[in-house]
Design a protein around this motif. Sequence first.
Motif, PDB file in Angstrom:
ATOM      1  N   ARG A   1       0.835  -1.199   0.000  1.00 34.31           N
ATOM      2  CA  ARG A   1       0.000   0.000   0.000  1.00 34.31           C
ATOM      3  C   ARG A   1       0.867   1.245   0.000  1.00 34.31           C
ATOM      4  NH1 ARG A   1      -5.298   0.340   1.650  1.00 34.31           N
ATOM      5  NH2 ARG A   1      -6.320  -1.667   1.428  1.00 34.31           N
ATOM      6  N   PRO A   2       0.419   2.288  -0.706  1.00 33.75           N
ATOM      7  CA  PRO A   2       1.170   3.549  -0.646  1.00 33.75           C
ATOM      8  C   PRO A   2       1.022   4.158   0.739  1.00 33.75           C
ATOM      9  CG  PRO A   2      -0.882   3.830  -1.866  1.00 33.75           C
ATOM     10  CD  PRO A   2      -0.756   2.367  -1.586  1.00 33.75           C
ATOM     11  N   GLY A   3       2.060   4.857   1.161  1.00 32.39           N
ATOM     12  CA  GLY A   3       1.993   5.519   2.462  1.00 32.39           C
ATOM     13  C   GLY A   3       2.178   4.585   3.636  1.00 32.39           C
ATOM     14  N   ALA A   4       2.613   3.358   3.364  1.00 31.14           N
ATOM     15  CA  ALA A   4       2.755   2.390   4.447  1.00 31.14           C
ATOM     16  C   ALA A   4       3.826   2.829   5.444  1.00 31.14           C
ATOM     17  CB  ALA A   4       3.091   1.013   3.878  1.00 31.14           C
ATOM     18  N   ALA A   5       4.923   3.384   4.919  1.00 33.70           N
ATOM     19  CA  ALA A   5       6.031   3.759   5.809  1.00 33.70           C
ATOM     20  C   ALA A   5       5.580   4.830   6.802  1.00 33.70           C
ATOM     21  CB  ALA A   5       7.212   4.256   4.986  1.00 33.70           C
ATOM     22  N   TRP A   6       4.861   5.822   6.309  1.00 27.67           N
ATOM     23  CA  TRP A   6       4.415   6.889   7.197  1.00 27.67           C
ATOM     24  C   TRP A   6       3.390   6.371   8.196  1.00 27.67           C
ATOM     25  CZ3 TRP A   6       5.529  10.947   9.674  1.00 27.67           C
ATOM     26  CH2 TRP A   6       4.545  11.757  10.232  1.00 27.67           C
ATOM     27  N   ALA A   7       2.506   5.475   7.726  1.00 29.13           N
ATOM     28  CA  ALA A   7       1.493   4.919   8.629  1.00 29.13           C
ATOM     29  C   ALA A   7       2.168   4.184   9.785  1.00 29.13           C
ATOM     30  CB  ALA A   7       0.558   3.995   7.863  1.00 29.13           C
ATOM     31  N   CYS A   8       3.196   3.389   9.472  1.00 29.61           N
ATOM     32  CA  CYS A   8       3.915   2.662  10.529  1.00 29.61           C
ATOM     33  C   CYS A   8       4.591   3.645  11.476  1.00 29.61           C
ATOM     34  CB  CYS A   8       4.974   1.736   9.938  1.00 29.61           C
ATOM     35  SG  CYS A   8       4.279   0.377   8.997  1.00 29.61           S
ATOM     36  N   PHE A   9       5.167   4.702  10.902  1.00 26.59           N
ATOM     37  CA  PHE A   9       5.865   5.671  11.743  1.00 26.59           C
ATOM     38  C   PHE A   9       4.884   6.371  12.674  1.00 26.59           C
ATOM     39  CE2 PHE A   9       7.882   9.708  12.709  1.00 26.59           C
ATOM     40  CZ  PHE A   9       9.157   9.290  13.028  1.00 26.59           C
ATOM     41  N   ARG A  10       3.763   6.807  12.084  1.00 27.63           N
ATOM     42  CA  ARG A  10       2.797   7.597  12.847  1.00 27.63           C
ATOM     43  C   ARG A  10       2.065   6.756  13.895  1.00 27.63           C
ATOM     44  NH1 ARG A  10      -2.215  10.324  13.061  1.00 27.63           N
ATOM     45  NH2 ARG A  10      -3.580   9.110  11.750  1.00 27.63           N
ATOM     46  N   HIS A  11       1.670   5.553  13.507  1.00 28.76           N
ATOM     47  CA  HIS A  11       0.843   4.770  14.422  1.00 28.76           C
ATOM     48  C   HIS A  11       1.656   3.888  15.361  1.00 28.76           C
ATOM     49  CE1 HIS A  11      -2.974   6.011  12.828  1.00 28.76           C
ATOM     50  NE2 HIS A  11      -2.553   5.773  11.612  1.00 28.76           N
ATOM     51  N   ILE A  12       2.908   3.640  15.022  1.00 36.15           N
ATOM     52  CA  ILE A  12       3.670   2.741  15.875  1.00 36.15           C
ATOM     53  C   ILE A  12       4.914   3.408  16.457  1.00 36.15           C
ATOM     54  CG2 ILE A  12       4.949   0.560  15.944  1.00 36.15           C
ATOM     55  CD1 ILE A  12       2.830  -0.603  14.264  1.00 36.15           C
ATOM     56  N   ARG A  13       5.820   3.890  15.597  1.00 36.39           N
ATOM     57  CA  ARG A  13       7.078   4.414  16.130  1.00 36.39           C
ATOM     58  C   ARG A  13       6.864   5.585  17.084  1.00 36.39           C
ATOM     59  NH1 ARG A  13      12.139   2.756  14.314  1.00 36.39           N
ATOM     60  NH2 ARG A  13      12.067   1.619  12.356  1.00 36.39           N
ATOM     61  N   ILE A  14       5.997   6.522  16.695  1.00 36.95           N
ATOM     62  CA  ILE A  14       5.821   7.715  17.533  1.00 36.95           C
ATOM     63  C   ILE A  14       5.267   7.329  18.908  1.00 36.95           C
ATOM     64  CG2 ILE A  14       4.404   9.782  17.826  1.00 36.95           C
ATOM     65  CD1 ILE A  14       4.989  10.546  15.032  1.00 36.95           C
ATOM     66  N   HIS A  15       4.263   6.468  18.926  1.00 34.29           N
ATOM     67  CA  HIS A  15       3.706   6.049  20.214  1.00 34.29           C
ATOM     68  C   HIS A  15       4.738   5.295  21.043  1.00 34.29           C
ATOM     69  CE1 HIS A  15      -0.519   7.157  19.589  1.00 34.29           C
ATOM     70  NE2 HIS A  15      -0.248   6.953  18.311  1.00 34.29           N
ATOM     71  N   ALA A  16       5.474   4.419  20.345  1.00 32.96           N
ATOM     72  CA  ALA A  16       6.461   3.625  21.064  1.00 32.96           C
ATOM     73  C   ALA A  16       7.561   4.512  21.646  1.00 32.96           C
ATOM     74  CB  ALA A  16       7.071   2.573  20.136  1.00 32.96           C
ATOM     75  N   GLY A  17       7.776   5.688  21.044  1.00 32.50           N
ATOM     76  CA  GLY A  17       8.823   6.575  21.528  1.00 32.50           C
ATOM     77  C   GLY A  17       8.367   7.515  22.631  1.00 32.50           C
ATOM     78  N   LEU A  18       7.063   7.543  22.898  1.00 29.53           N
ATOM     79  CA  LEU A  18       6.560   8.525  23.866  1.00 29.53           C
ATOM     80  C   LEU A  18       7.141   8.374  25.278  1.00 29.53           C
ATOM     81  CD1 LEU A  18       2.824   9.038  22.849  1.00 29.53           C
ATOM     82  CD2 LEU A  18       4.797  10.485  22.397  1.00 29.53           C
ATOM     83  N   PRO A  19       7.347   7.153  25.780  1.00 28.49           N
ATOM     84  CA  PRO A  19       7.967   7.073  27.110  1.00 28.49           C
ATOM     85  C   PRO A  19       9.333   7.748  27.152  1.00 28.49           C
ATOM     86  CG  PRO A  19       7.017   4.966  26.528  1.00 28.49           C
ATOM     87  CD  PRO A  19       6.920   5.828  25.302  1.00 28.49           C
ATOM     88  N   ALA A  20      10.105   7.615  26.080  1.00 25.08           N
ATOM     89  CA  ALA A  20      11.412   8.281  26.024  1.00 25.08           C
ATOM     90  C   ALA A  20      11.230   9.794  25.958  1.00 25.08           C
ATOM     91  CB  ALA A  20      12.210   7.781  24.821  1.00 25.08           C
ATOM     92  N   LEU A  21      10.245  10.237  25.175  1.00 23.71           N
ATOM     93  CA  LEU A  21       9.970  11.678  25.106  1.00 23.71           C
ATOM     94  C   LEU A  21       9.610  12.209  26.498  1.00 23.71           C
ATOM     95  CD1 LEU A  21       9.438  14.292  23.422  1.00 23.71           C
ATOM     96  CD2 LEU A  21       7.064  13.555  23.293  1.00 23.71           C
ATOM     97  N   ALA A  22       8.823  11.421  27.233  1.00 23.61           N
ATOM     98  CA  ALA A  22       8.418  11.843  28.577  1.00 23.61           C
ATOM     99  C   ALA A  22       9.636  12.022  29.475  1.00 23.61           C
ATOM    100  CB  ALA A  22       7.456  10.821  29.176  1.00 23.61           C
ATOM    101  N   SER A  23      10.629  11.128  29.357  1.00 27.98           N
ATOM    102  CA  SER A  23      11.851  11.309  30.155  1.00 27.98           C
ATOM    103  C   SER A  23      12.519  12.620  29.790  1.00 27.98           C
ATOM    104  CB  SER A  23      12.840  10.175  29.920  1.00 27.98           C
ATOM    105  OG  SER A  23      12.195   8.948  29.906  1.00 27.98           O
ATOM    106  N   GLY A  24      12.560  12.923  28.493  1.00 30.85           N
ATOM    107  CA  GLY A  24      13.167  14.169  28.049  1.00 30.85           C
ATOM    108  C   GLY A  24      12.424  15.382  28.582  1.00 30.85           C
ATOM    109  N   VAL A  25      11.092  15.311  28.570  1.00 32.11           N
ATOM    110  CA  VAL A  25      10.301  16.450  29.039  1.00 32.11           C
ATOM    111  C   VAL A  25      10.489  16.643  30.547  1.00 32.11           C
ATOM    112  CG1 VAL A  25       7.964  17.343  29.324  1.00 32.11           C
ATOM    113  CG2 VAL A  25       8.628  16.285  27.178  1.00 32.11           C
ATOM    114  N   ARG A  26      10.586  15.538  31.285  1.00 31.05           N
ATOM    115  CA  ARG A  26      10.829  15.653  32.729  1.00 31.05           C
ATOM    116  C   ARG A  26      12.153  16.356  32.991  1.00 31.05           C
ATOM    117  NH1 ARG A  26       9.186  10.209  32.894  1.00 31.05           N
ATOM    118  NH2 ARG A  26       7.040  10.047  33.594  1.00 31.05           N
ATOM    119  N   LEU A  27      13.166  15.929  32.241  1.00 31.65           N
ATOM    120  CA  LEU A  27      14.473  16.564  32.364  1.00 31.65           C
ATOM    121  C   LEU A  27      14.353  18.040  32.007  1.00 31.65           C
ATOM    122  CD1 LEU A  27      17.373  15.726  32.968  1.00 31.65           C
ATOM    123  CD2 LEU A  27      17.721  15.411  30.521  1.00 31.65           C
TER     124      LEU A  27
END
Lengths: 259, 263
Positions: free
Chosen positions: B155-181
């Motif tokens: 499907r077209p746009g598959a890479a962005w869909a994976c990034f948006r729906h999976i990678r970004i969410h999976a990275g949020l705990p790390a982002l939260a550590s950064g925001v706390r800092l």
Amino acid sequence: MPAVGIRVVGATLTYRGDIVFRDLAVDFDPGLTSCLLGPSGVGKSSLLRMIAGLAPSGGRVMGSDGGPLAGRIAYMDQRDLLLPWLRVIDNVTLGSRLRGTRADRPAARALLERVGLQGNAADYPRTLSGGMRQRVALARTLMEDRPVVLMDEPFSALDALTRLRLQDLSAELLAGRTVVMVTHDPFEALRLADRIYVLSGRPAELGEALLIPNYPPRDPTAGGLAALHHELLDRLKAADAGSEPERRPAARRHAAGAP
Amino acid sequence: MRRLGFLLTFAGIVAAWQGLVSVTGVAPYILPGPLAVGRALVLHAGALLGHAATTAAEIALGLGLGTGLGFASAVAIGYLRPARRWLMPLLVVSQAVPVFAIAPLLVLWLGYGMVSKVAMATLIIYFPIATSFIDGLRRTEPGWLDLARTMTAGRPGAAWACFRHIRIHAGLPALASGVRLGAAIAPIGAIIGEWVGSNAGLGYLMLHANARMKVDLMFAALAVLAVLAVALFVAVDATCRRLLHWLPEGLPTEARTDWEEQR
């Protein structure tokens, strides 16, 4: 949904200079369940990943109708791979979320009911037990409604009783689809498979398929299957003797993370 | 129990401070006692509150902007390969030049008002937030991506869909550590900015009081600043934890272990 088989031609895989398999050809018959057994590291999961389009095939993988398999495959891993930030129902409909299409939530609810989790649709995965999570994964796999289902040791992380129940459930729900299941459990293979293949040697080769009569799920302790059980164990012993333990590559990419 | 322990420790320190001042008879313009500081707090409550509001606004705006910029850069760097080549060096340089060194420049360019302080706070937290989120985006469970790939194959746009729906969410705990800092260090940026040049804010008040030997007022401003910083951190930490309620038990995010283990 017409059943589509899988045709693999000339599949070749090299892992760290070691030829895992070369010129491997196999046809998985449409509408049947095939189990892949063999010593660990022989390349079972690699073959499955190759069919799933997750690893370069170095050959041709197609449907028995000659068309590509992309978009006609559902994949289920030994880990449930539920996304922890999505509720159970949203995990089941993950495919449509990723494809940007409308999720058929009534269908998802119906599937959750079939796997016995109708009361857990709004829960987050962290609140579920391992068996429940794998049932959600099964519902997610079925929600994809694909003619081909690839399963990599889907029940191996579960306790014996949960495993039995899930085997029955998946045999019932996957009937009519082309299923290829990697397993290390001869018992499971005899319960679920119409065809059993033993992968052995280096480069690995697929032996002739063991044909299992009657419809799954079966009772492997029933009279007729005892002979097949012996035959299967003999083949596995021969396959294990033929592999060289010190040169077995870690063919499973995520072996380290597997529970 | 934990709260009681903290209060007892705090009371002990204040008592020791008062004892030191009473026994040594040190001049109040060198070290005022806690009573004098308390008196200054009450006496100048209005001014302190006004300046605190300015500093709090600078910190909050800086934290918001820094988080937004850090998030956007990390997404660009994580998703677009060329962006990695162009933005990564910029990111490193932004941290290599100490914010303290460019503070006078920022005041020169952006004026004595709040803008230069917000810029300072933004700059100082941008790097930790961006780098922790980049790390988080990179360390996605490969099995999730494999699953997503079979679901979107062809499907077209598959890479962005994976990034948006999976990678970004999976990275949020790390982002939260950064925001706390970021929440912990953003006040530094705002205060430095106020020291370099300003006409409002707790940093300005401290300099002003110091120049007039009103050391008790200076301590009072410091106390308000400390309360402000701690309140900000606790609020940010609580927000992060609420947003990440889905995290499996035992999956550590830094602050969670820090706070929970003391129970």
